[in-house]
Design a protein around this motif. Structure first.
Motif, PDB file in Angstrom:
ATOM      1  N   GLY A  99       0.833  -1.202   0.000  1.00  0.00           N
ATOM      2  CA  GLY A  99       0.000   0.000   0.000  1.00  0.00           C
ATOM      3  C   GLY A  99       0.866   1.249   0.000  1.00  0.00           C
ATOM      4  N   GLN A 100       0.222   2.369   0.171  1.00  0.00           N
ATOM      5  CA  GLN A 100       0.934   3.640   0.174  1.00  0.00           C
ATOM      6  C   GLN A 100       0.484   4.510   1.337  1.00  0.00           C
ATOM      7  N   LEU A 101       1.409   5.345   1.799  1.00  0.00           N
ATOM      8  CA  LEU A 101       1.127   6.331   2.839  1.00  0.00           C
ATOM      9  C   LEU A 101       1.539   7.705   2.339  1.00  0.00           C
ATOM     10  N   VAL A 102       0.815   8.727   2.770  1.00  0.00           N
ATOM     11  CA  VAL A 102       1.206  10.098   2.464  1.00  0.00           C
ATOM     12  C   VAL A 102       1.930  10.647   3.690  1.00  0.00           C
ATOM     13  N   THR A 103       3.163  11.076   3.484  1.00  0.00           N
ATOM     14  CA  THR A 103       3.932  11.701   4.552  1.00  0.00           C
ATOM     15  C   THR A 103       4.379  13.075   4.068  1.00  0.00           C
ATOM     16  N   PHE A 104       4.847  13.883   4.988  1.00  0.00           N
ATOM     17  CA  PHE A 104       5.337  15.217   4.632  1.00  0.00           C
ATOM     18  C   PHE A 104       6.832  15.273   4.853  1.00  0.00           C
ATOM     19  N   ALA A 105       7.534  15.891   3.899  1.00  0.00           N
ATOM     20  CA  ALA A 105       8.979  16.079   3.988  1.00  0.00           C
ATOM     21  C   ALA A 105       9.285  17.563   3.852  1.00  0.00           C
ATOM     22  N   GLN A 106      10.182  18.054   4.689  1.00  0.00           N
ATOM     23  CA  GLN A 106      10.554  19.465   4.604  1.00  0.00           C
ATOM     24  C   GLN A 106      11.363  19.705   3.338  1.00  0.00           C
ATOM     25  N   VAL A 107      10.960  20.735   2.561  1.00  0.00           N
ATOM     26  CA  VAL A 107      11.643  21.048   1.310  1.00  0.00           C
ATOM     27  C   VAL A 107      12.330  22.410   1.336  1.00  0.00           C
ATOM     28  N   GLY A 108      12.190  23.138   2.433  1.00  0.00           N
ATOM     29  CA  GLY A 108      12.868  24.424   2.516  1.00  0.00           C
ATOM     30  C   GLY A 108      12.290  25.320   3.590  1.00  0.00           C
ATOM     31  N   GLU A 109      12.828  26.531   3.652  1.00  0.00           N
ATOM     32  CA  GLU A 109      12.357  27.576   4.553  1.00  0.00           C
ATOM     33  C   GLU A 109      12.226  28.864   3.758  1.00  0.00           C
ATOM     34  N   LEU A 110      11.228  29.664   4.106  1.00  0.00           N
ATOM     35  CA  LEU A 110      10.984  30.913   3.394  1.00  0.00           C
ATOM     36  C   LEU A 110      10.617  32.025   4.368  1.00  0.00           C
ATOM     37  N   PRO A 111      11.072  33.256   4.096  1.00  0.00           N
ATOM     38  CA  PRO A 111      10.552  34.387   4.857  1.00  0.00           C
ATOM     39  C   PRO A 111       9.107  34.624   4.421  1.00  0.00           C
ATOM     40  N   ALA A 112       8.245  34.966   5.380  1.00  0.00           N
ATOM     41  CA  ALA A 112       6.824  35.146   5.072  1.00  0.00           C
ATOM     42  C   ALA A 112       6.183  36.134   6.034  1.00  0.00           C
ATOM     43  N   LYS A 113       5.018  36.580   5.648  1.00  0.00           N
ATOM     44  CA  LYS A 113       4.146  37.378   6.512  1.00  0.00           C
ATOM     45  C   LYS A 113       2.798  36.699   6.446  1.00  0.00           C
ATOM     46  N   ILE A 114       2.253  36.317   7.598  1.00  0.00           N
ATOM     47  CA  ILE A 114       0.982  35.597   7.634  1.00  0.00           C
ATOM     48  C   ILE A 114      -0.034  36.445   8.384  1.00  0.00           C
ATOM     49  N   ASP A 115      -1.147  36.717   7.704  1.00  0.00           N
ATOM     50  CA  ASP A 115      -2.219  37.542   8.253  1.00  0.00           C
ATOM     51  C   ASP A 115      -3.549  36.819   8.128  1.00  0.00           C
ATOM     52  N   GLN A 116      -4.542  37.326   8.857  1.00  0.00           N
ATOM     53  CA  GLN A 116      -5.901  36.853   8.658  1.00  0.00           C
ATOM     54  C   GLN A 116      -6.448  37.520   7.396  1.00  0.00           C
ATOM     55  N   PRO A 117      -7.294  36.817   6.655  1.00  0.00           N
ATOM     56  CA  PRO A 117      -7.806  37.373   5.398  1.00  0.00           C
ATOM     57  C   PRO A 117      -8.886  38.425   5.627  1.00  0.00           C
ATOM     58  N   THR A 118      -9.062  39.261   4.619  1.00  0.00           N
ATOM     59  CA  THR A 118     -10.155  40.225   4.626  1.00  0.00           C
ATOM     60  C   THR A 118     -11.465  39.479   4.359  1.00  0.00           C
ATOM     61  N   ALA A 119     -12.579  40.147   4.545  1.00  0.00           N
ATOM     62  CA  ALA A 119     -13.887  39.545   4.264  1.00  0.00           C
ATOM     63  C   ALA A 119     -13.975  39.117   2.797  1.00  0.00           C
ATOM     64  N   GLU A 120     -13.427  39.937   1.907  1.00  0.00           N
ATOM     65  CA  GLU A 120     -13.450  39.610   0.474  1.00  0.00           C
ATOM     66  C   GLU A 120     -12.632  38.345   0.195  1.00  0.00           C
ATOM     67  N   GLU A 121     -11.470  38.214   0.843  1.00  0.00           N
ATOM     68  CA  GLU A 121     -10.647  37.022   0.646  1.00  0.00           C
ATOM     69  C   GLU A 121     -11.322  35.784   1.221  1.00  0.00           C
ATOM     70  N   ARG A 122     -12.013  35.922   2.355  1.00  0.00           N
ATOM     71  CA  ARG A 122     -12.752  34.785   2.929  1.00  0.00           C
ATOM     72  C   ARG A 122     -13.855  34.330   1.974  1.00  0.00           C
ATOM     73  N   GLU A 123     -14.528  35.274   1.352  1.00  0.00           N
ATOM     74  CA  GLU A 123     -15.580  34.949   0.396  1.00  0.00           C
ATOM     75  C   GLU A 123     -14.994  34.197  -0.799  1.00  0.00           C
ATOM     76  N   GLU A 124     -13.818  34.635  -1.237  1.00  0.00           N
ATOM     77  CA  GLU A 124     -13.130  33.956  -2.342  1.00  0.00           C
ATOM     78  C   GLU A 124     -12.849  32.506  -1.971  1.00  0.00           C
ATOM     79  N   GLY A 125     -12.370  32.266  -0.773  1.00  0.00           N
ATOM     80  CA  GLY A 125     -12.094  30.904  -0.314  1.00  0.00           C
ATOM     81  C   GLY A 125     -13.352  30.062  -0.214  1.00  0.00           C
ATOM     82  N   ALA A 126     -14.446  30.676   0.229  1.00  0.00           N
ATOM     83  CA  ALA A 126     -15.714  29.955   0.363  1.00  0.00           C
ATOM     84  C   ALA A 126     -16.219  29.470  -0.987  1.00  0.00           C
ATOM     85  N   GLN A 127     -15.899  30.191  -2.051  1.00  0.00           N
ATOM     86  CA  GLN A 127     -16.318  29.779  -3.387  1.00  0.00           C
ATOM     87  C   GLN A 127     -15.675  28.467  -3.792  1.00  0.00           C
ATOM     88  N   TRP A 128     -14.523  28.155  -3.207  1.00  0.00           N
ATOM     89  CA  TRP A 128     -13.876  26.872  -3.500  1.00  0.00           C
ATOM     90  C   TRP A 128     -14.328  25.784  -2.542  1.00  0.00           C
TER      91      TRP A 128
END
Length: 111
Positions: A24-53
């Motif tokens: 059989g097969q298993l899905v595992t996660f492997a680290q592929v790198g590190e990146l500088p980032a900024k993580i924020d909560q989305p705006t109402a418009e961005e949340r609506e965009e996500g809900a469409q998916w």
């Protein structure tokens, strides 16, 4: 560029399929790198965009243009895990934006 706004470093973990030793097969996660980032909560418009998916969009991660981040990856840092739902580059190619859902391991307390 937005480098001066990227206030944390996240690890990028990518799903990989490995054999389980029994045919059989298993899905595992492997680290592929590190990146500088900024993580924020989305705006109402961005949340609506996500809900469409049909996704629960909880955070937006912004990174340098061309960042090696893909749908299905996990961004990990500071004890938090974000599953990447989609990756978008803006029209001027000044940053990469990852639409994410913050996940929590079962049995873990919310920080």
């Amino acid at each position: 560029m937005i480098r001066h706004l990227l206030n944390r470093v996240v690890e990028v973990w990518r799903p990989t399929i490995v054999g389980d030793g029994s045919g059989g097969q298993l899905v595992t996660f492997a680290q592929v790198g590190e990146l500088p980032a900024k993580i924020d909560q989305p705006t109402a418009e961005e949340r609506e965009e996500g809900a469409q998916w049909g996704a629960q969009l909880t955070h937006i991660a912004r990174m340098m243009p061309g960042a090696d981040v893909r749908r299905g990856d996990e961004l990990r840092g500071d004890g938090q895990v974000y599953r990447v739902l989609a990756v978008v580059t803006n029209s001027r190619n000044t940053y990469t934006r990852a639409l994410c859902e913050r996940t929590q391991p079962e049995g873990a307390a919310t920080p």
